[in-house]
Design a protein around this motif. Structure first.
Motif, PDB file in Angstrom:
ATOM      1  N   PHE A  40      -8.727 -10.012  -4.319  1.00  0.00           N
ATOM      2  CA  PHE A  40      -7.460 -10.273  -4.703  1.00  0.00           C
ATOM      3  C   PHE A  40      -6.746  -9.901  -4.795  1.00  0.00           C
ATOM      4  O   PHE A  40      -4.874 -10.036  -4.684  1.00  0.00           O
ATOM      5  N   LEU A  41      -6.433  -9.458  -5.407  1.00  0.00           N
ATOM      6  CA  LEU A  41      -6.078  -9.511  -7.105  1.00  0.00           C
ATOM      7  C   LEU A  41      -5.291  -7.984  -6.192  1.00  0.00           C
ATOM      8  O   LEU A  41      -3.624  -7.676  -6.188  1.00  0.00           O
ATOM      9  N   ALA A  42      -6.008  -7.078  -5.742  1.00  0.00           N
ATOM     10  CA  ALA A  42      -5.677  -5.523  -5.564  1.00  0.00           C
ATOM     11  C   ALA A  42      -5.028  -5.991  -3.906  1.00  0.00           C
ATOM     12  O   ALA A  42      -3.573  -4.749  -4.294  1.00  0.00           O
ATOM     13  N   VAL A  43      -5.370  -6.726  -3.917  1.00  0.00           N
ATOM     14  CA  VAL A  43      -4.390  -6.741  -1.739  1.00  0.00           C
ATOM     15  C   VAL A  43      -3.112  -7.752  -2.168  1.00  0.00           C
ATOM     16  O   VAL A  43      -2.368  -6.990  -2.094  1.00  0.00           O
ATOM     17  N   VAL A  44      -2.814  -8.321  -3.828  1.00  0.00           N
ATOM     18  CA  VAL A  44      -1.451  -8.781  -3.320  1.00  0.00           C
ATOM     19  C   VAL A  44      -0.449  -7.292  -4.750  1.00  0.00           C
ATOM     20  O   VAL A  44       0.289  -7.407  -3.760  1.00  0.00           O
ATOM     21  N   VAL A  45      -1.031  -7.258  -5.642  1.00  0.00           N
ATOM     22  CA  VAL A  45      -0.808  -6.459  -6.323  1.00  0.00           C
ATOM     23  C   VAL A  45       0.376  -4.776  -4.770  1.00  0.00           C
ATOM     24  O   VAL A  45       1.179  -4.526  -4.733  1.00  0.00           O
ATOM     25  N   SER A  46      -0.888  -4.728  -3.836  1.00  0.00           N
ATOM     26  CA  SER A  46      -0.504  -3.498  -3.277  1.00  0.00           C
ATOM     27  C   SER A  46       0.204  -3.973  -1.845  1.00  0.00           C
ATOM     28  O   SER A  46       0.932  -2.961  -1.620  1.00  0.00           O
TER      29      SER A  46
END
Length: 192
Positions: A40-46
């Motif tokens: 989830f964090l990777a998707v939000v950041v990217s």
């Protein structure tokens, strides 16, 4: 429960608390072990990241495709006065009966009508079969023919009067008529 090995120095006596004792870093490890949270964090950041590729300011613009030269203008429709033409004709019948013509009317194979590529709709033309000398007056109500080098498509009724039903194509001479009267372009009905 945390399995972290701590130094061998005896720790001060813990204060009595409810539940297992955990170190502060162990709490962080529990959070890091959740793969869904990391995903989830990777998707939000990217998703928030924007990359704009700008060409260097000194690069010239890409070359444009060559535009073809304009084609020659279409020749105007021939005048209806003193228009004569010689060439190949064909006829069309039952397969087109009832279909719309370029003039908007339904094609009737029993009318004395024809299709020509350029003559104005409504023009009356005398068609002469050059092989047998027979003639018929027709009204242009459609566009065509679009096959080969043919000049005109005549209706079944006109082809019958010209004696050209057996032949698919035949040699004709065309001459526009000064009288543009549209009356009586229907062939007389034969008795049944």
């Amino acid at each position: 429960m945390c399995n972290r090995v701590t130094s061998r120095v005896p720790a001060p006596k813990p204060v009595a608390r409810e539940g297992p004792v955990q170190h502060g870093t162990c709490n962080n490890l529990l959070v890091m072990q959740s793969p869904l949270l990391w995903l989830f964090l990777a998707v939000v950041v990217s998703g928030c990241a924007t990359a704009r590729a700008t060409p260097p300011p000194s690069s010239p613009p890409p070359p444009r495709a060559a535009v073809p030269a304009p084609s020659a203008p279409r020749p105007p429709a021939p005048g209806t006065e003193d228009f004569e033409q010689t060439g190949i004709a064909s006829w069309y019948g039952r397969q087109h009966h009832g279909k719309r013509t370029a003039s908007g009317e339904a094609y009737d194979m029993n009318d004395l009508t024809a299709a020509h590529r350029t003559l104005p709709l409504g023009t009356r033309v005398r068609v002469t079969n050059l092989d047998n000398g027979r003639s018929v007056d027709v009204r242009i109500n459609d566009r065509g023919p679009f096959a080969g080098n043919r000049l005109i498509d005549v209706s079944y009724a006109a082809a019958r009067r010209l004696g050209a039903i057996g032949a698919g194509v035949f040699r004709v001479g065309l001459k526009t008529l000064a009288d543009q009267d549209t009356a009586a372009d229907r062939e007389p009905s034969s008795p049944r």
